[in-house]
Scaffold this motif. Structure first.
Motif, PDB file in Angstrom:
ATOM      1  N   ARG A  10     -13.663   1.811  -7.767  1.00 17.73           N
ATOM      2  CA  ARG A  10     -13.618   0.346  -7.611  1.00 17.73           C
ATOM      3  C   ARG A  10     -12.728  -0.020  -6.425  1.00 17.73           C
ATOM      4  N   ARG A  14     -14.354  -7.483   0.083  1.00 13.54           N
ATOM      5  CA  ARG A  14     -14.205  -8.889   0.491  1.00 13.54           C
ATOM      6  C   ARG A  14     -15.349  -9.347   1.391  1.00 13.54           C
ATOM      7  N   MET A  88     -16.032 -15.848  -0.154  1.00 17.31           N
ATOM      8  CA  MET A  88     -16.498 -14.629   0.538  1.00 17.31           C
ATOM      9  C   MET A  88     -18.005 -14.382   0.421  1.00 17.31           C
ATOM     10  N   VAL A 130     -14.014  -8.740  -6.216  1.00 12.81           N
ATOM     11  CA  VAL A 130     -12.609  -8.962  -5.849  1.00 12.81           C
ATOM     12  C   VAL A 130     -12.009  -9.884  -6.891  1.00 12.81           C
ATOM     13  N   MET A 134      -6.081 -16.679  -5.424  1.00  9.42           N
ATOM     14  CA  MET A 134      -5.952 -17.780  -4.467  1.00  9.42           C
ATOM     15  C   MET A 134      -6.714 -19.051  -4.847  1.00  9.42           C
ATOM     16  N   VAL A 161      -6.983 -16.604 -13.654  1.00 11.91           N
ATOM     17  CA  VAL A 161      -7.391 -15.647 -12.626  1.00 11.91           C
ATOM     18  C   VAL A 161      -8.901 -15.767 -12.478  1.00 11.91           C
TER      19      VAL A 161
HETATM   20  C1  LIG Z   1      -4.110 -10.858  -9.998  1.00 11.51           C
HETATM   21  C2  LIG Z   1      -4.737 -10.511  -8.668  1.00 11.51           C
HETATM   22  C3  LIG Z   1      -4.944 -11.516  -7.736  1.00 11.51           C
HETATM   23  C4  LIG Z   1      -5.552 -11.221  -6.514  1.00 11.51           C
HETATM   24  N1  LIG Z   1      -5.820 -12.234  -5.643  1.00 11.51           N
HETATM   25  C5  LIG Z   1      -6.492 -11.971  -4.492  1.00 11.51           C
HETATM   26  C6  LIG Z   1      -6.891 -13.034  -3.646  1.00 11.51           C
HETATM   27  O1  LIG Z   1      -6.665 -14.209  -3.910  1.00 11.51           O
HETATM   28  N2  LIG Z   1      -7.560 -12.719  -2.504  1.00 11.51           N
HETATM   29  C7  LIG Z   1      -7.871 -11.424  -2.176  1.00 11.51           C
HETATM   30  O2  LIG Z   1      -8.485 -11.199  -1.136  1.00 11.51           O
HETATM   31  N3  LIG Z   1      -7.526 -10.395  -2.995  1.00 11.51           N
HETATM   32  C8  LIG Z   1      -6.848 -10.630  -4.139  1.00 11.51           C
HETATM   33  N4  LIG Z   1      -6.525  -9.610  -4.995  1.00 11.51           N
HETATM   34  C9  LIG Z   1      -6.939  -8.230  -4.660  1.00 11.51           C
HETATM   35  C10 LIG Z   1      -5.754  -7.348  -4.235  1.00 11.51           C
HETATM   36  O3  LIG Z   1      -5.326  -7.729  -2.949  1.00 11.51           O
HETATM   37  C11 LIG Z   1      -6.195  -5.882  -4.298  1.00 11.51           C
HETATM   38  O4  LIG Z   1      -6.459  -5.546  -5.646  1.00 11.51           O
HETATM   39  C12 LIG Z   1      -5.160  -4.922  -3.744  1.00 11.51           C
HETATM   40  O5  LIG Z   1      -4.972  -5.130  -2.359  1.00 11.51           O
HETATM   41  C13 LIG Z   1      -5.542  -3.446  -3.960  1.00 11.51           C
HETATM   42  O6  LIG Z   1      -6.790  -3.148  -3.375  1.00 11.51           O
HETATM   43  P1  LIG Z   1      -8.014  -2.605  -4.268  1.00 11.51           P
HETATM   44  O7  LIG Z   1      -8.354  -3.672  -5.258  1.00 11.51           O
HETATM   45  O8  LIG Z   1      -9.144  -2.352  -3.305  1.00 11.51           O
HETATM   46  O9  LIG Z   1      -7.567  -1.369  -4.937  1.00 11.51           O
HETATM   47  C14 LIG Z   1      -5.908  -9.875  -6.208  1.00 11.51           C
HETATM   48  C15 LIG Z   1      -5.702  -8.872  -7.151  1.00 11.51           C
HETATM   49  C16 LIG Z   1      -5.127  -9.173  -8.372  1.00 11.51           C
HETATM   50  C17 LIG Z   1      -4.950  -8.063  -9.390  1.00 11.51           C
END
Ligand SMILES: Cc1cc2nc3c(=O)[nH]c(=O)nc-3n(C[C@H](O)[C@H](O)[C@H](O)COP(=O)(O)O)c2cc1C
Length: 185
Positions: A10, A14, A88, A130, A134, A161
């Motif tokens: 996973r 984006r 996105m 994702v 935000m 969330v």
């Molecule tokens: C609670 C939570 C909120 C997040 N909010 C955003 C967001 O608003 N925008 C975004 O691009 N990614 C968001 N993310 C994704 C994280 O940036 C991402 O999980 C992290 O960089 C690790 O990358 P991966 O998910 O590919 O392992 C969020 C993740 C979590 C768990």
């Protein structure tokens, strides 16, 4: 797909094709959401599955307007790009909300677990996702009141969330892992 594979493969992807999800994919995601465990089995959440392209478009437009007016300065340039969408390009935005009057110490954890169920279920079907925090700022802004209702969030509920799901058109490397964050005794 094997569960461990889904967990390890996973990524936060984006970028999505506009291709809508099938009813079967939506049904599978709904099952995954509702199967999540929760503290004392409170199931404190509501899942608003927003797949209506018109509502998603409206939300993206509102997000642009709101962020250009009120967003933090470092974020504004990306909203000036007419090709940038907060969602996105995703054809599905699931909003996990709760009634704050009933929130307990584990409500956030419960929603976090449920949203990961959705991310893994999506991965298992070959879809990208994702998790997004935000959009909270926009969903909870006064200008979004009416749209929040039309997107299916129950009255009085607040955004906890969200997750964007669809056919990803970008890929991403795994995030770096820090073994120092684990101890095994
Ligand atoms: C609670 C939570 C909120 C997040 N909010 C955003 C967001 O608003 N925008 C975004 O691009 N990614 C968001 N993310 C994704 C994280 O940036 C991402 O999980 C992290 O960089 C690790 O990358 P991966 O998910 O590919 O392992 C969020 C993740 C979590 C768990």
């Amino acid at each position: 797909m094997d569960v461990q594979q889904a967990i390890l493969q996973r990524r936060s992807t984006r970028g999505f094709e506009k291709t809508p999800l099938t009813q079967q994919e939506i049904d599978t995601l709904v099952q995954a959401a509702l199967a999540a465990p929760s503290a004392m089995n409170k199931q404190p959440w509501h899942f608003a599955f927003v797949k209506d392209a018109g509502l998603l478009k409206e939300f993206n437009a509102l997000a642009r307007e709101h962020m250009l007016k009120n967003g933090p300065a470092p974020l504004r340039p990306r909203f000036e790009d007419p090709n940038y969408e907060l969602l996105m390009g995703a054809p599905l935005f699931v909003i996990l909300s709760t009634d704050p009057t009933g929130d307990g110490p584990f409500t956030g954890v419960d929603c976090g677990i449920a949203v990961e169920n959705l991310a893994l279920s999506a991965k298992g079907m070959g879809l990208g996702s994702v998790i997004v925090g935000m959009p909270m700022e926009i969903v909870e802004a006064d200008c979004c009141k009416d749209l929040k209702t039309r997107m299916g969030v129950p009255a009085g509920h607040r955004y906890k969330v969200g997750i964007l799901i669809g056919h990803n058109n970008v890929s991403k490397e795994a995030h770096p892992q820090e073994s120092g964050r684990v101890s095994i005794v």
